[in-house]
Design a protein around this motif. Sequence first.
Motif: not given
Length: 276
Positions: A126-145
Motif C-alpha cells: 500500500t503506497g502513501p497515495h492510497e493512504y491519503r485517498d483513505l484519509r480524504a474519504l474519512l474526512d468526508d465521513i468524520l470531519p476535523n478528526a
Amino acid sequence: MQDHLARPYDLALAGSDFTRWDGPPHRSIVICSHPRSGSTLLGEAIHFAGGLGCPLEYLHRGFRPAIAERWGTSDVDSYVAALHRHRTGPNGVLSIKLFWQDLEAVAHERAPGRFPLPASRLPEETGPHEYRDLRALLDDILPNAAFVYLERQDRVRQAVSAIVATQTGQWRSVPGMGRQTPVGEPEYDYDRILGMIGFADYSHAHWRGFFAANGIEPYCLTYEELASEFERVVGALFARLGSASVPAPRRMQRQSNDRTEGMVLRFLREHAARTA
C-alpha cells in the motif's frame, strides 16, 4: 423464547441518540484500534464524560446493520448522514471507534473502483497515495478528526479474547447488558489464535502506514495501561481532548479468567515447540 438475559447494549439504542443535529459535525474523535483492545472500555469513559460524543463501532458489521435499520437507511451515504444527525452531540462533536477492516470495507463500498476488497492488500503493498485517498474519504465521513490510537501489546491474549468472545457470544461484560449465558463453550485452537495474531499485526501495520502517510500524530494509548491505570490514563486523554471531566467509575468488568489464561499458556508452549 427470547433469552431475557441477552439485553441489547444500551449505548446502541435510540435512548442514546442525541437531539437532531443538522449537517456534518464540527469535530470528530476517532479511536483507531482493533477488536479486543479495550476500545469499549475507553468508549464508555468518553461517553460518560459528557461533551465528547458516544463512540461506538458505527461502521462495523456487528453494530451497523441494526442501527441502520433503526434509522431507516439503505446505503452508506444515507447511513453517514443519519450518523451525523443522530450521533453528533449538542456541541457538534461526533466520536467513533474505528477498526482498520471497517475503514477498508466502507471505502470499498463507497468507491469499489478506487479501493480494493477488505484484507486484500498488504501494508507493504500500500503506497502513501492510497493512504491519503483513505484519509480524504474519512474526512468526508468524520470531519476535523482528532485521532486516538489504542493498541493491545499482548497479541496472544488479544487473540484468545477474540476467539472466546466469538465462541461464547459474550463480547462485553456490563451488568445487565448483553448475553449473560454463553451460546457455546470456548475451545482451544492453535491455528485460529495464530491467525488472529497475524490479523492484528496486519491491521496495526496499516494504521501506522495511514498515520505516517498523512502526517498524523495520534494520541497513543495501550490496553495494558488503560486496564491498569484507568483513571490516570483516561484523565490525561480528556485533558488532551479539551475536557475537564473526571472519569466516571468503570462499569465494564474483566472477562479474562483461569480458562482463558490456560489457553494463553497452552498456545505459548505449543508455539515455542513448533518454532524451536
